[in-house]
Motif scaffolding. Structure first.
Motif, PDB file in Angstrom:
ATOM      1  N   LYS A  59       6.468  -6.806   3.926  1.00  0.00           N
ATOM      2  CA  LYS A  59       5.133  -6.856   4.393  1.00  0.00           C
ATOM      3  C   LYS A  59       4.823  -8.284   4.426  1.00  0.00           C
ATOM      4  O   LYS A  59       5.025  -9.238   3.767  1.00  0.00           O
ATOM      5  CB  LYS A  59       4.336  -6.169   3.519  1.00  0.00           C
ATOM      6  CG  LYS A  59       2.977  -5.922   4.261  1.00  0.00           C
ATOM      7  CD  LYS A  59       1.861  -4.991   2.940  1.00  0.00           C
ATOM      8  CE  LYS A  59       0.663  -4.662   3.848  1.00  0.00           C
ATOM      9  NZ  LYS A  59      -0.168  -3.961   2.820  1.00  0.00           N
ATOM     10  N   ASN A  61       1.054 -10.113   5.137  1.00  0.00           N
ATOM     11  CA  ASN A  61      -0.375 -10.123   4.886  1.00  0.00           C
ATOM     12  C   ASN A  61      -1.134 -11.466   5.362  1.00  0.00           C
ATOM     13  O   ASN A  61      -0.494 -12.183   5.353  1.00  0.00           O
ATOM     14  CB  ASN A  61      -0.783  -9.802   3.287  1.00  0.00           C
ATOM     15  CG  ASN A  61      -0.329  -8.557   2.792  1.00  0.00           C
ATOM     16  OD1 ASN A  61      -0.181  -7.466   3.550  1.00  0.00           O
ATOM     17  ND2 ASN A  61       0.153  -8.659   1.526  1.00  0.00           N
ATOM     18  N   GLN A  92       1.117 -14.181   3.839  1.00  0.00           N
ATOM     19  CA  GLN A  92       1.824 -14.040   2.655  1.00  0.00           C
ATOM     20  C   GLN A  92       2.778 -12.991   2.752  1.00  0.00           C
ATOM     21  O   GLN A  92       2.726 -11.955   3.549  1.00  0.00           O
ATOM     22  CB  GLN A  92       0.686 -13.374   1.774  1.00  0.00           C
ATOM     23  CG  GLN A  92       1.473 -12.914   0.333  1.00  0.00           C
ATOM     24  CD  GLN A  92       0.911 -11.826  -0.462  1.00  0.00           C
ATOM     25  OE1 GLN A  92       0.333 -10.860  -0.068  1.00  0.00           O
ATOM     26  NE2 GLN A  92       0.336 -12.130  -1.741  1.00  0.00           N
ATOM     27  N   LEU A  94       5.635 -10.787   1.690  1.00  0.00           N
ATOM     28  CA  LEU A  94       5.926 -10.121   0.401  1.00  0.00           C
ATOM     29  C   LEU A  94       7.078  -9.509   0.241  1.00  0.00           C
ATOM     30  O   LEU A  94       7.674  -8.707   1.340  1.00  0.00           O
ATOM     31  CB  LEU A  94       4.974  -9.000   0.127  1.00  0.00           C
ATOM     32  CG  LEU A  94       4.452  -8.808  -0.969  1.00  0.00           C
ATOM     33  CD1 LEU A  94       3.837  -9.909  -2.109  1.00  0.00           C
ATOM     34  CD2 LEU A  94       3.444  -7.543  -1.032  1.00  0.00           C
ATOM     35  N   GLY A  98       7.674  -8.278  -5.702  1.00  0.00           N
ATOM     36  CA  GLY A  98       6.428  -8.953  -5.856  1.00  0.00           C
ATOM     37  C   GLY A  98       6.412 -10.458  -5.570  1.00  0.00           C
ATOM     38  O   GLY A  98       5.294 -11.195  -5.514  1.00  0.00           O
ATOM     39  N   GLU A 296      -3.826  -5.911  12.230  1.00  0.00           N
ATOM     40  CA  GLU A 296      -4.460  -5.264  11.038  1.00  0.00           C
ATOM     41  C   GLU A 296      -4.650  -3.656  11.177  1.00  0.00           C
ATOM     42  O   GLU A 296      -4.240  -2.904  10.269  1.00  0.00           O
ATOM     43  CB  GLU A 296      -5.450  -5.958  10.387  1.00  0.00           C
ATOM     44  CG  GLU A 296      -5.111  -7.462   9.952  1.00  0.00           C
ATOM     45  CD  GLU A 296      -6.381  -8.179   9.563  1.00  0.00           C
ATOM     46  OE1 GLU A 296      -6.248  -9.273   8.919  1.00  0.00           O
ATOM     47  OE2 GLU A 296      -7.450  -8.001  10.064  1.00  0.00           O
ATOM     48  N   GLY A 302      -1.032  -7.041   6.863  1.00  0.00           N
ATOM     49  CA  GLY A 302      -2.163  -6.175   6.061  1.00  0.00           C
ATOM     50  C   GLY A 302      -3.286  -7.437   6.057  1.00  0.00           C
ATOM     51  O   GLY A 302      -3.486  -8.462   6.109  1.00  0.00           O
ATOM     52  N   PHE A 305      -4.578 -10.780   1.212  1.00  0.00           N
ATOM     53  CA  PHE A 305      -3.268 -10.921   0.178  1.00  0.00           C
ATOM     54  C   PHE A 305      -3.188  -9.574  -1.052  1.00  0.00           C
ATOM     55  O   PHE A 305      -4.117  -9.313  -1.572  1.00  0.00           O
ATOM     56  CB  PHE A 305      -3.090 -12.233  -0.614  1.00  0.00           C
ATOM     57  CG  PHE A 305      -2.799 -13.368   0.328  1.00  0.00           C
ATOM     58  CD1 PHE A 305      -2.818 -13.228   1.601  1.00  0.00           C
ATOM     59  CD2 PHE A 305      -2.559 -14.401  -0.308  1.00  0.00           C
ATOM     60  CE1 PHE A 305      -2.112 -14.502   2.463  1.00  0.00           C
ATOM     61  CE2 PHE A 305      -2.379 -15.635   0.459  1.00  0.00           C
ATOM     62  CZ  PHE A 305      -2.076 -15.549   2.161  1.00  0.00           C
ATOM     63  N   SER A 306      -1.893  -9.198  -1.118  1.00  0.00           N
ATOM     64  CA  SER A 306      -1.756  -8.347  -2.101  1.00  0.00           C
ATOM     65  C   SER A 306      -1.796  -9.001  -3.515  1.00  0.00           C
ATOM     66  O   SER A 306      -1.664 -10.115  -3.497  1.00  0.00           O
ATOM     67  CB  SER A 306      -0.255  -7.941  -2.167  1.00  0.00           C
ATOM     68  OG  SER A 306      -0.130  -6.977  -0.959  1.00  0.00           O
ATOM     69  N   LYS A 307      -2.384  -8.228  -4.439  1.00  0.00           N
ATOM     70  CA  LYS A 307      -2.702  -8.966  -5.743  1.00  0.00           C
ATOM     71  C   LYS A 307      -1.374  -9.326  -6.543  1.00  0.00           C
ATOM     72  O   LYS A 307      -0.367  -8.808  -6.202  1.00  0.00           O
ATOM     73  CB  LYS A 307      -3.417  -8.026  -6.681  1.00  0.00           C
ATOM     74  CG  LYS A 307      -4.947  -7.733  -5.995  1.00  0.00           C
ATOM     75  CD  LYS A 307      -5.756  -6.903  -7.024  1.00  0.00           C
ATOM     76  CE  LYS A 307      -7.078  -6.682  -6.603  1.00  0.00           C
ATOM     77  NZ  LYS A 307      -8.021  -5.952  -7.753  1.00  0.00           N
ATOM     78  N   GLU A 309       0.887  -9.933  -9.871  1.00  0.00           N
ATOM     79  CA  GLU A 309       1.032  -9.389 -11.097  1.00  0.00           C
ATOM     80  C   GLU A 309       0.342 -10.427 -11.988  1.00  0.00           C
ATOM     81  O   GLU A 309       0.426 -11.549 -12.193  1.00  0.00           O
ATOM     82  CB  GLU A 309       2.651  -9.228 -11.207  1.00  0.00           C
ATOM     83  CG  GLU A 309       3.334  -8.080 -10.537  1.00  0.00           C
ATOM     84  CD  GLU A 309       2.653  -6.829 -10.957  1.00  0.00           C
ATOM     85  OE1 GLU A 309       2.588  -6.745 -12.029  1.00  0.00           O
ATOM     86  OE2 GLU A 309       2.716  -6.030 -10.051  1.00  0.00           O
TER      87      GLU A 309
END
Length: 311
Positions: A59, A61, A92, A94, A98, A296, A302, A305-307, A309
């Motif tokens: 992905k 983002n 980002q 991805l 992760g 989007e 996306g 940003f994806s969170k 970890e």
């Protein structure tokens, strides 16, 4: 006296006419050639994307750090008096585990309030800054402040500098790095990427030199695990219409930034031809607000940003 006034009127009229002609000229871009030798070979890029072992990213983002509304005439060209909204994103890329590669990092609020007022998103800037400290690699499309200064001003830069992959041209461009307030001790400690045209950075990611806008400008090719393809072209164009038409940004902007117009117009021709022949390849223009919103909405990029970890 009448003769003097008549002569003065002629002189003033001539000056105004010359000024208007000059302004119209400066608000037009240099001509894009009908043929270009600039290389963007998809077959080669696909092979290089597979050259580094490991799964491809899943992905892309975008963190929309800021927006602004500069005069459209300066941004798009032509004699016009409206404004045109632009966006300043960080990307980002991805991976399934992760991990991530970050492309571009706009700076903080102070920069935009001074240079590009309009709107700043503190949450998106924080997400960008957090991502920089966790990225497996960080690259920039070019060395202008709105793409690099978010890295330069990070208090954690010494800790993640080993993951910052500037090209030799970017690292050695002291004019723009100084403008970005990039720490000189960090700059001189970096081991730059040194390559001719293509560089396989990570699984599914290839860097492509595209000098002209700046000496160190480059395009980032991304091929995701689902085989969808992206070209993050930075500021080769400021709006997708400059690729689809194609046309270059106004000479006024070109002169202000001391661009190499021959290189930029050559790249625009190649991007235009590639896009026309390969409509499924997603060309991503950094500052095109409408294009990013469309990507989007379609799920191609996306929003945010994806969170990370543990965050």
């Amino acid at each position: 006296m009448r003769r003097f006034l008549r002569i003065a009127g002629i002189v003033i009229g001539t000056i105004v006419t010359i000024a208007l002609v000059a302004l119209v000229f400066l608000l037009q871009g240099p001509a894009v050639p009908n043929h270009s030798d600039y290389q963007l070979d998809l077959t080669t890029l696909r092979k290089l994307a597979d050259q580094t072992a490991g799964p491809h990213p899943v992905k892309i983002n975008a963190a929309e750090v800021a927006k602004s509304n500069p005069p459209a005439a300066v941004f798009l060209g032509g004699v016009r008096f409206d404004r045109h909204e632009i966006v300043f994103p960080s990307y980002q890329i991805l991976y399934p585990d992760g991990s991530m590669v970050i492309v571009d990092a706009p700076p903080g609020r102070d920069f935009f309030e001074a240079q590009f007022p309009g709107g700043f998103d503190d949450a998106q800037y924080k997400a960008e800054q957090d991502a920089l400290t966790h990225a497996r690699a960080i690259v920039v499309t070019h060395e202008h402040a709105d793409h690099l200064q978010g890295i330069a001003e990070s208090p954690n830069l010494p800790a993640f500098a080993d993951h910052l992959k500037l090209t030799r041209e970017q690292r050695d461009d002291t004019k723009w790095l100084t403008a970005c307030k990039f720490p000189e001790n960090v700059r001189t400690s970096l081991y730059p990427l040194d390559f001719d045209h293509y560089y396989p950075l990570a699984p599914g990611i290839v860097l492509i030199k595209a000098p002209g806008h700046t000496p160190g400008s480059q395009i980032v090719y991304v091929r995701l695990a689902d085989n969808s393809e992206y070209l993050l072209i930075g500021d080769v164009a400021w709006d997708m219409e400059q690729v689809t038409i194609p046309k270059c940004r106004p000479r006024l902007a070109e002169l202000a930034m001391r661009e190499n117009g021959d290189q930029v117009t050559s790249e625009l021709r190649t991007l235009h031809d590639l896009s026309a022949a390969n409509p499924d390849v997603h060309i991503v223009v950094s500052h095109d607000t409408r294009q990013l919103a469309d990507y989007e909405a379609a799920g191609k990029i996306g929003k945010g940003f994806s969170k990370i970890e543990g965050k």
